[in-house]
Write a protein that holds these residues in place. Structure first.
Motif, PDB file in Angstrom:
ATOM      1  N   CYS A 207       0.865  -1.184   0.000  1.00 32.21           N
ATOM      2  CA  CYS A 207       0.000   0.000   0.000  1.00 32.21           C
ATOM      3  C   CYS A 207       0.897   1.228   0.000  1.00 32.21           C
TER       4      CYS A 207
ATOM      5  N   SER B 228       0.103   3.993   1.504  1.00 33.43           N
ATOM      6  CA  SER B 228      -0.031   4.512   2.875  1.00 33.43           C
ATOM      7  C   SER B 228      -1.085   3.641   3.556  1.00 33.43           C
ATOM      8  N   PHE B 229      -1.196   3.762   4.852  1.00 37.94           N
ATOM      9  CA  PHE B 229      -2.152   2.903   5.559  1.00 37.94           C
ATOM     10  C   PHE B 229      -3.431   3.652   5.917  1.00 37.94           C
ATOM     11  N   CYS B 230      -4.547   3.008   5.666  1.00 37.90           N
ATOM     12  CA  CYS B 230      -5.838   3.625   5.995  1.00 37.90           C
ATOM     13  C   CYS B 230      -6.129   3.420   7.489  1.00 37.90           C
TER      14      CYS B 230
ATOM     15  N   TYR C  23      -8.603   2.676   9.294  1.00 37.22           N
ATOM     16  CA  TYR C  23      -9.465   1.590   9.776  1.00 37.22           C
ATOM     17  C   TYR C  23      -8.925   0.202   9.434  1.00 37.22           C
ATOM     18  N   CYS C  24      -7.832   0.144   8.649  1.00 35.92           N
ATOM     19  CA  CYS C  24      -7.440  -1.134   8.053  1.00 35.92           C
ATOM     20  C   CYS C  24      -6.419  -1.876   8.897  1.00 35.92           C
TER      21      CYS C  24
ATOM     22  N   PHE D 132      -5.318  -4.985   7.615  1.00 33.38           N
ATOM     23  CA  PHE D 132      -4.713  -5.989   6.730  1.00 33.38           C
ATOM     24  C   PHE D 132      -3.210  -5.892   6.817  1.00 33.38           C
TER      25      PHE D 132
ATOM     26  N   SER E  97       0.015  -5.424   5.157  1.00 37.09           N
ATOM     27  CA  SER E  97       0.618  -5.011   3.882  1.00 37.09           C
ATOM     28  C   SER E  97       1.808  -4.134   4.213  1.00 37.09           C
TER      29      SER E  97
ATOM     30  N   GLY F  59      -5.712  -6.891  -2.546  1.00 33.71           N
ATOM     31  CA  GLY F  59      -4.583  -6.443  -1.726  1.00 33.71           C
ATOM     32  C   GLY F  59      -5.032  -6.006  -0.356  1.00 33.71           C
ATOM     33  N   GLY F  60      -4.165  -5.131   0.172  1.00 40.62           N
ATOM     34  CA  GLY F  60      -3.166  -4.320  -0.475  1.00 40.62           C
ATOM     35  C   GLY F  60      -3.750  -3.471  -1.629  1.00 40.62           C
ATOM     36  N   THR F  61      -2.856  -3.068  -2.471  1.00 43.90           N
ATOM     37  CA  THR F  61      -3.243  -2.183  -3.563  1.00 43.90           C
ATOM     38  C   THR F  61      -2.615  -2.662  -4.871  1.00 43.90           C
TER      39      THR F  61
ATOM     40  N   ARG G 218      -7.236   8.050   3.335  1.00 40.75           N
ATOM     41  CA  ARG G 218      -7.251   7.598   1.939  1.00 40.75           C
ATOM     42  C   ARG G 218      -6.425   8.577   1.109  1.00 40.75           C
TER      43      ARG G 218
HETATM   44  S1  SF4 Z   1      -5.273  -2.672   2.115  1.00 42.34           S
HETATM   45 FE1  SF4 Z   1      -6.680  -1.120   1.265  1.00 42.34          FE
HETATM   46  S2  SF4 Z   1      -7.755  -0.349   3.065  1.00 42.34           S
HETATM   47 FE2  SF4 Z   1      -5.919  -1.403   3.826  1.00 42.34          FE
HETATM   48  S3  SF4 Z   1      -4.329   0.176   4.040  1.00 42.34           S
HETATM   49 FE3  SF4 Z   1      -4.120  -0.715   2.000  1.00 42.34          FE
HETATM   50  S4  SF4 Z   1      -5.366   0.612   0.674  1.00 42.34           S
HETATM   51 FE4  SF4 Z   1      -6.001   1.035   2.769  1.00 42.34          FE
END
Ligand code: SF4
Length: 362
Positions: free
Chosen positions: A11, A13-15, A17-18, A20, A22, A62-64, A136
């Motif tokens: 990613c 950058s990190f969101c 709320y996320c 995951f 990555s 992903g990820g992105t 975001r």
């Molecule tokens: S996986 Fe998606 S929601 Fe999670 S940090 Fe990366 S872009 Fe943001």
């Protein structure tokens, strides 16, 4: 036939709320080691789908994934085509970030070139203040430009993701996001309630008392607005979080709910043999690459499902869909409604589906 899921664990950058797993990774040229490892995993696991008659769906998530360069997409596609029979692929989805769609001029032609025919774009909101709070990378105008670019590039099957149920989201703002979403007329909309993922920044904020989740009634109202608004705009709800134009459901996700076989490639990816065996890779990108560089499969785990596990899975997955579960599998306790050969949760109870499903597990 089966599905292939390929994970891109990066990613920009990190969101907020996320949770995951990555890694923050800049764009092009920096994924070479990972892509080489993916190629090795494909070679080692190519037999996993033997007996399933080739792949029907491919999904890059992903990820992105849109952080990959056009050449990296081509390389991965060539590796997949060398490892699997892709002749019968009906649906090939790639998740994209609006910012990447707008800024990377070679991205969409490359996706077309490798056969991508479905795009899933993480929009989340059309309110700039909320998008900033979520950390975001895009704003509402970028999301709209990206959607237009996708249409201009001839993508006729686009899904957008939205989020509701977070502190500060007022009903008027949610309605505005829903109207702007339907105004773009995507073929598919997924909408998720924000939750506190233990690995997320949001969970940390909550633990420090700096974030308080909205109450259930507020979230239930926003969910009802979602259902009402999308139904009014001609979308069918085919799963708790998924809405589509007629015939435009996600084939790949529907196959998960039907317990069709799939192969997951990349760190944290899960695979299922369509019967009773699941396996997964550990989430660490470093461990993944190191193992595959040495020619061995990455560390991970697996389980064999018991009859009881399989039954519970059928119930858990089936009752989240608008189709429901075959009557022969389940006896009603007065909550479910009949729909042909199936029993299902009435739509107006989807919001509380988890507590209903619990009652039907053994
Ligand atoms: S996986 Fe998606 S929601 Fe999670 S940090 Fe990366 S872009 Fe943001």
């Amino acid at each position: 036939m089966a599905g292939i899921y390929l994970h891109i664990p990066f990613c920009a950058s990190f969101c907020t709320y996320c949770g995951f797993y990555s890694e923050v990774c800049p764009r092009q040229g920096s994924h070479t080691r990972y892509i080489e490892a993916l190629g090795r995993e494909i070679a080692l696991r190519r037999g996993y789908l033997a007996g399933h008659g080739g792949a029907k769906t491919i999904y890059f998530g992903g990820g992105t994934p849109s952080l990959l360069s056009p050449d990296e997409f081509r390389t991965i596609h060539d590796m997949l085509a060398a490892g699997f029979d892709l002749d019968a692929v009906e649906e090939f989805t790639v998740e994209v970030n609006p910012e990447d769609v707008v800024t990377c001029s070679g991205l969409l032609p490359a996706l077309k070139e490798i056969g991508v025919n479905r795009i899933s774009m993480g929009v989340q909101s059309f309110c700039d203040r909320h998008l900033r709070w979520m950390n975001r990378r895009h704003n509402a105008a970028t999301a709209i430009s990206a959607f237009k670019k996708l249409r201009e590039a001839d993508f006729d099957n686009i899904s957008i993701d939205l989020i509701f149920g977070f502190a500060g989201l007022e009903e008027g703002q949610w309605l505005d996001t829903l109207k702007r979403a339907t105004g773009l007329a995507p073929e598919h909309i997924s909408a998720y309630q924000m939750s506190l993922d233990s690995e997320s920044t949001l969970a940390e904020l909550a633990a420090q008392g700096k974030y308080v989740e909205p109450d259930d009634e507020t979230c239930a109202r926003q969910y009802a607005m979602l259902q009402e608004e999308l139904q009014g705009a001609g979308y069918e709800q085919y799963e708790v979080s998924s809405f589509c134009r007629p015939g435009r459901h996600s084939r790949h996700n529907s196959a998960y709910w039907d317990r069709t076989a799939y192969l997951g490639l990349g760190p944290a990816a899960h695979s299922f043999d369509g019967n009773a065996s699941r396996r997964w890779n550990n989430p660490s990108v470093e461990e993944y690459c190191t193992a595959l560089q040495s020619g061995i499969l990455p560390p991970g785990g697996g389980e064999t499902l018991s009859e009881r596990d399989i039954y519970n899975e059928q119930i858990m997955l089936g009752l989240r869909t608008a189709r429901g579960v075959e009557k022969s599998l389940i006896s009603d306790q007065g909550v479910l409604e009949k729909a042909g050969d199936c029993l299902r949760i009435p739509r107006d109870k989807f919001f509380i589906c988890d507590s209903i499903i619990e009652k039907y597990l053994c």
